[in-house]
Write an enzyme that holds these catalytic residues in place. Structure first.
Site, mmCIF file in Angstrom:
data_model
loop_
_atom_site.group_PDB
_atom_site.id
_atom_site.type_symbol
_atom_site.label_atom_id
_atom_site.label_comp_id
_atom_site.label_asym_id
_atom_site.label_seq_id
_atom_site.Cartn_x
_atom_site.Cartn_y
_atom_site.Cartn_z
ATOM 1 N N LYS A 1 52.509 98.979 56.416
ATOM 2 C CA LYS A 1 51.960 97.626 56.284
ATOM 3 C C LYS A 1 50.743 97.486 57.185
ATOM 4 C CE LYS A 1 51.854 93.629 58.114
ATOM 5 N NZ LYS A 1 50.652 93.104 57.509
ATOM 6 N N GLU B 1 53.866 100.657 70.422
ATOM 7 C CA GLU B 1 52.671 100.759 71.275
ATOM 8 C C GLU B 1 52.114 99.349 71.368
ATOM 9 O OE1 GLU B 1 49.540 100.366 72.420
ATOM 10 O OE2 GLU B 1 48.393 101.904 71.334
ATOM 11 N N CYS C 1 43.115 99.325 72.444
ATOM 12 C CA CYS C 1 44.380 99.217 73.198
ATOM 13 C C CYS C 1 44.209 99.674 74.637
ATOM 14 C CB CYS C 1 45.465 100.084 72.575
ATOM 15 S SG CYS C 1 45.684 99.861 70.839
ATOM 16 N N GLU D 1 46.568 90.497 78.322
ATOM 17 C CA GLU D 1 45.653 91.248 77.471
ATOM 18 C C GLU D 1 44.829 90.270 76.643
ATOM 19 O OE1 GLU D 1 47.255 93.537 74.118
ATOM 20 O OE2 GLU D 1 45.945 95.173 74.738
HETATM 21 P P1 ADP Z 1 47.795 90.843 66.858
HETATM 22 O O1 ADP Z 1 48.118 89.571 67.569
HETATM 23 O O2 ADP Z 1 46.970 91.770 67.646
HETATM 24 O O3 ADP Z 1 47.318 90.668 65.459
HETATM 25 P P2 ADP Z 1 50.406 91.430 65.882
HETATM 26 O O4 ADP Z 1 51.547 92.052 66.596
HETATM 27 O O5 ADP Z 1 50.545 90.035 65.428
HETATM 28 O O6 ADP Z 1 49.171 91.634 66.816
HETATM 29 O O7 ADP Z 1 50.002 92.309 64.618
HETATM 30 C C1 ADP Z 1 50.163 93.697 64.507
HETATM 31 C C2 ADP Z 1 50.826 93.991 63.182
HETATM 32 O O8 ADP Z 1 52.120 93.407 63.174
HETATM 33 C C3 ADP Z 1 50.094 93.438 61.968
HETATM 34 O O9 ADP Z 1 50.177 94.377 60.905
HETATM 35 C C4 ADP Z 1 50.875 92.197 61.656
HETATM 36 O O10 ADP Z 1 50.791 91.816 60.302
HETATM 37 C C5 ADP Z 1 52.276 92.633 62.001
HETATM 38 N N1 ADP Z 1 53.206 91.520 62.258
HETATM 39 C C6 ADP Z 1 52.913 90.289 62.740
HETATM 40 N N2 ADP Z 1 54.019 89.527 62.835
HETATM 41 C C7 ADP Z 1 55.049 90.287 62.402
HETATM 42 C C8 ADP Z 1 56.469 90.079 62.252
HETATM 43 N N3 ADP Z 1 57.042 88.920 62.550
HETATM 44 N N4 ADP Z 1 57.216 91.100 61.785
HETATM 45 C C9 ADP Z 1 56.652 92.283 61.485
HETATM 46 N N5 ADP Z 1 55.335 92.538 61.583
HETATM 47 C C10 ADP Z 1 54.533 91.569 62.034
#
Ligand code: ADP
Length: 493
Positions: free
Chosen positions: A188, A264, A299, A397
């Protein structure tokens, strides 16, 4: 890089993007799509499928079926190797197209994107493809009446959830070793960096990868990502992103099938400059690039600069000079050194950190929204020259071009400041004193400690964090550990 060719590619209209599930491009089960906004100028680039739970389940079922059938997991490693090498060749042949596509979507400067995205993904796939027929099991030194064999077997269906800063590079750090090991995958991508990964999945099919081995489902994290995390059919979950999402993934794994979860989660990496650094100008130049390239969306970015007090003022001046000379602008111009911030939301967050520091009376250099007339999301590098250790900009961060600078007096104080963080991903030490360099490498709690440089490490070394930066390692042969299970055979002779 040829600017004319880039100018042609940046103007190509993009058709709607779909998922790649079980070897086919498919729309969302309910026909839903989401707009893809370009941070370059704020316009709508195209749409992509808004994945549903059903889409995600279909992709997981395809990956499960492909894994269990043995079509990928149970063939000679050389067969996988050949297909993976074909794939890497195709990615390389389409590198500029992939890089421009990615930049239009996520804003990284093209010079960096070309190297760090398609070319790095191709190199990563090759590295693991080449390794796969050179991995051996073990014969244990047991009592001679028995034979103890240790096999390494592919772990099964891998779910990968990846971020938007370097989607192809970080994606390849996961799918390179996972697919080489014989696992299958549902990936994803992030909402704001999906298109390149969809293209990669299409190229995988062209390269001869069997249907169902590598599936990409686009859409929202809370829907698609959450479904992968709670699936009973996903054996391993690998993730790069925020700590809050990481926590959710661990909870989902605990509630479902106890899948192994490798995270990570970024960092707040200390970059420590002693007065005896071999070359302070070089240290300032590399430190500026170590935080400000790709708008700080890295990162391992050296986002906390700790400087020995007696050179603090001089060093901040040098740093400000280098920061000001970084050319921020349209990421599709080859002269640009730092492109657009990935999204309007991220830009707002970055500026909020800067405003907060100003409000606290800190000395802030730069940190303004710029090029607003383009409609895109740009800001100038920000240096908070006198951040205190309790400041949010020192502790949290930002994931933007915002650097917190703090002075220290002694080596012990530098170590204490460096370790005063919930994170532990990367660090750097600038010194000519060899003993001090080794002492600091030992004392700093981080997965990667640079000495007299920042960034630029290659694929041969592992990358992973300690503390709340996560667990497990990408890159190097150690990455295989996540995707290969040990199985013991105990045989009476
Ligand atoms: P950022 O704030 O840097 O976008 P996220 O952790 O929100 O970091 O996003 C990293 C990845 O995790 C993206 O692919 C995002 O779609 C996914 N993501 C965000 N929320 C969820 C969730 N509740 N469950 C699984 N994946 C998620």
């Amino acid at each position: 890089m040829n600017q004319d060719r880039i100018d042609v590619l940046r103007a190509v209209p993009l058709a709607a993007f779909q998922h790649v599930i079980n070897g086919r491009r498919v729309c969302a089960s309910d026909g839903g799509a989401m707009s893809v906004i370009s941070p370059v100028d704020g316009t709508v680039l195209t749409t992509m499928a808004r994945g549903t739970r059903e889409d995600t389940d279909a992709a997981i079922a395809a990956a499960r079926q492909a894994f269990d059938s043995g079509i990928w997991s149970d063939v000679a490693p050389a067969v996988r190797k050949k297909i993976l090498l074909n794939w890497a060749d195709l990615i390389e042949a389409n590198a500029l197209e992939l890089a421009v596509l990615g930049v239009r979507e996520n804003g990284t400067e093209i010079g960096m994107a070309l190297k760090a995205e398609p070319l790095s993904a191709a190199a990563t796939i090759r590295y693991y493809a080449e390794a796969v027929d050179k991995l051996f099991g073990e014969v244990a030194p047991t009592d001679p009446a028995f034979l103890g064999l240790v096999h390494r077997e592919p772990a099964g269906v891998v779910g990968a959830i990846v971020p938007w800063n370097f989607p192809l590079m970080i994606g390849a750090w996961k799918f390179g070793p996972a697919l080489a090991a014989g696992c299958t995958m549902v990936l994803k991508p992030a909402e704001t960096a999906s298109l390149g990964l969809v293209r990669l999945a299409e190229l995988a099919l062209e390269a001869g990868m069997p249907a169902g081995v590598f599936n990409v489902v686009t859409g929202e994290g809370a829907v698609v990502g959450a479904r992968i995390a709670e699936s009973m059919d996903v054996d391993v979950l690998v993730f790069t992103g925020s700590g809050s999402t990481g926590r959710r993934l661990l909870e989902a794994a605990a509630r479902s099938n106890l899948k192994r979860v490798y995270l990570e989660l970024g960092g707040k990496s200390p970059n420590i400059v002693f007065a005896d650094a071999p070359d302070l100008d070089e240290a300032a130049r590399v430190s500026a690039h170590g935080i400000f390239r790709n708008s700080g969306q890295v990162c391992i970015a050296g986002s906390r600069l700790l400087v020995e007090r007696r050179i603090h003022e001089e060093f901040v001046e040098k740093l400000a000079f280098h920061a000001a000379s970084i050319k921020v602008g349209n990421p599709l111009d080859t002269a640009t050194q730092s492109g657009a911030v990935n999204s309007e939301r991220q830009l707002r967050q970055n500026l909020q950190f800067v405003e907060e520091a100003r409000g606290q009376g800190r000395k802030v250099i730069g940190g303004q929204r710029i090029l607003e007339e383009t409609g895109g999301f740009y800001m100038s590098p920000a240096i908070v020259a006198d951040a205190a250790r309790e400041d949010r900009v020192f502790q949290e961060e930002v994931f933007g071009p915002v650097l917190a600078v703090t002075a220290f007096d002694t080596e012990a104080e530098a170590v204490a400041l460096a370790n005063d963080s919930k994170y532990g991903l990367a660090a750097a030490i600038w010194t000519s004193n060899l003993s001090r360099a080794h002492r600091m490498v030992r004392k700093i709690r981080a997965g990667l400690v640079h000495v007299n440089t920042y960034g630029g490490s290659d694929l041969t070394i592992p990358l992973g964090g300690v503390k709340q930066s996560g667990n497990g390692h990408d890159k190097s042969l150690h990455a295989f550990d996540k995707y290969l299970d040990l199985k013991t055979a105990w045989i009476k002779l």
